[in-house]
Design an enzyme around this catalytic site. Structure first.
Site, PDB file in Angstrom:
ATOM      1  N   ASP A   6       0.778  -1.308  -0.053  1.00  0.00           N
ATOM      2  CA  ASP A   6       0.092  -0.105  -0.103  1.00  0.00           C
ATOM      3  C   ASP A   6       0.969   1.133  -0.035  1.00  0.00           C
ATOM      4  OD1 ASP A   6      -2.171   1.650   0.349  1.00  0.00           O
ATOM      5  OD2 ASP A   6      -2.004   2.047   2.473  1.00  0.00           O
ATOM      6  N   SER A   7       0.306   2.288  -0.337  1.00  0.00           N
ATOM      7  CA  SER A   7       0.989   3.563  -0.168  1.00  0.00           C
ATOM      8  C   SER A   7       1.352   4.083   1.352  1.00  0.00           C
ATOM      9  CB  SER A   7       0.363   4.745  -0.866  1.00  0.00           C
ATOM     10  OG  SER A   7      -0.898   5.035   0.070  1.00  0.00           O
ATOM     11  N   CYS A  69      -4.135  -1.418  -1.770  1.00  0.00           N
ATOM     12  CA  CYS A  69      -4.378  -0.114  -2.161  1.00  0.00           C
ATOM     13  C   CYS A  69      -5.207   0.038  -3.502  1.00  0.00           C
ATOM     14  CB  CYS A  69      -3.117   0.456  -2.251  1.00  0.00           C
ATOM     15  SG  CYS A  69      -3.016   2.160  -3.047  1.00  0.00           S
ATOM     16  N   GLU A 148      -3.292   9.054   7.815  1.00  0.00           N
ATOM     17  CA  GLU A 148      -1.805   9.153   8.131  1.00  0.00           C
ATOM     18  C   GLU A 148      -1.065   9.943   9.139  1.00  0.00           C
ATOM     19  OE1 GLU A 148       0.463   7.007   6.603  1.00  0.00           O
ATOM     20  OE2 GLU A 148      -1.006   5.987   5.255  1.00  0.00           O
ATOM     21  N   HIS A 182      -7.108   2.988   3.769  1.00  0.00           N
ATOM     22  CA  HIS A 182      -7.234   3.543   4.916  1.00  0.00           C
ATOM     23  C   HIS A 182      -8.730   4.027   5.492  1.00  0.00           C
ATOM     24  CE1 HIS A 182      -3.478   4.777   3.105  1.00  0.00           C
ATOM     25  NE2 HIS A 182      -3.125   5.503   4.027  1.00  0.00           N
TER      26      HIS A 182
HETATM   27  N1  DGL Z   1      -4.817   2.933   0.725  1.00  0.00           N
HETATM   28  C1  DGL Z   1      -4.889   3.489  -0.280  1.00  0.00           C
HETATM   29  C2  DGL Z   1      -6.145   3.163  -1.115  1.00  0.00           C
HETATM   30  O1  DGL Z   1      -6.856   1.948  -0.959  1.00  0.00           O
HETATM   31  C3  DGL Z   1      -4.698   4.951   0.089  1.00  0.00           C
HETATM   32  C4  DGL Z   1      -3.958   5.559  -1.405  1.00  0.00           C
HETATM   33  C5  DGL Z   1      -3.278   6.960  -1.284  1.00  0.00           C
HETATM   34  O2  DGL Z   1      -2.153   6.677  -0.745  1.00  0.00           O
HETATM   35  O3  DGL Z   1      -3.898   7.878  -1.661  1.00  0.00           O
HETATM   36  O4  DGL Z   1      -6.569   3.762  -2.047  1.00  0.00           O
END
Ligand code: DGL
Length: 262
Positions: A6-7, A69, A148, A182
């Site tokens: 994920d990010s 993600c 975050e 998230h």
């Molecule tokens: N958890 C990521 C998602 O499901 C977040 C992406 C982001 O970093 O914007 O899209």
């Protein structure tokens, strides 16, 4: 090992659900915190990051990749599937299947990052799964940075959630997909603001259940991946200060985060 990326910390909600539904399968997690958020980047950029993340996980011994993600799944999954022979599971298909099943009135809302909503992939897959449904999408670009930052219960976060959900409240949706990993961390606030009677689909739980069914029915994959006793590893490409507290809150235990360059 099962590789998950994920990010940032959002994919940990997926990792936690996989630990819960698929015990005995060690995980290797990568949160690309140096480049978060992905959702406001271009599809080409997100694809490049997703490519690097997948390379890293495969080098760590991952035999299956979970794109935890939605932003990456909606922009880079086609590239990753064409580039790698390993099994690649993404968060979108399982959430769509569940939403199409549970919605009674066929009016389904999706919230996600700008990249996810702009890709139109949820809408496309929902209409393929249930041609009679009406899909209402809402991009919520401020929610990932708030999560975050660890602002899960702040008044400011509640107000922003309310503002984003306002257009969906008029649409008589009976199902809402949390199209970002998230968002389960804001589930209580989202459920309260969208109103009672709206079924919330948490893509992290759905992908874990989907993975369980893949593992239950695939003996070869199960033999390759099942390794009780091997500890999971959690890597991040940067270590901003709120991340330890968030990771521990997600898993309900202290988590060792290893810093790596991707
Ligand atoms: N958890 C990521 C998602 O499901 C977040 C992406 C982001 O970093 O914007 O899209």
């Amino acid at each position: 090992m099962i590789g998950i990326f994920d990010s940032g910390v959002g994919g940990m909600t997926v990792a936690r659900a996989i630990e819960q539904f698929c015990p005995g399968y060690p995980l290797v997690y990568l949160g690309d915190l140096a480049r978060t958020p992905y959702g406001s980047k271009s599809p080409a950029m997100i694809t490049e990051y997703s490519h690097r993340n997948t390379e890293f996980l495969l080098k760590q011994g991952a035999k299956l990749i979970v794109i935890a993600c939605n932003s990456a799944a909606s922009t880079a999954s086609t590239f990753l599937r064409s580039h790698y022979s390993q099994a690649i599971v993404d968060v979108i298909f399982p959430a769509v299947t569940r939403a199409a099943e549970v919605s009674k009135n066929g009016r389904i809302g999706i919230i996600g990052t700008r990249a996810t909503i702009n890709s139109g992939l949820y809408e496309q897959r929902l209409l393929a799964a249930r041609p009679d449904c009406k899909v209402y999408s809402q991009a919520c670009p401020l929610l990932v940075p708030l999560v975050e930052e660890g602002w899960l219960d702040r008044q400011e976060t509640k107000m922003i959630v309310k503002k984003y959900l306002h257009p969906l409240r008029d649409k008589q949706i009976d199902t809402l997909i949390l199209g970002c990993t998230h968002y389960p961390l804001l589930k209580k606030t989202i459920a309260t603001r969208i109103g009672r009677g709206v079924h919330i689909i948490d893509s992290s739980v759905e992908v874990a259940l989907h993975l369980k069914s893949i593992l239950d029915s695939g003996e070869q994959l199960r033999n390759e991946l099942y390794c009780p006793g091997t500890p999971s590893r959690f890597f991040v490409s940067d270590l901003p200060s709120p991340v330890h507290a968030l990771a521990s809150a997600i898993f309900g235990r202290p988590v060792l985060l290893e810093k790596t360059d991707v």
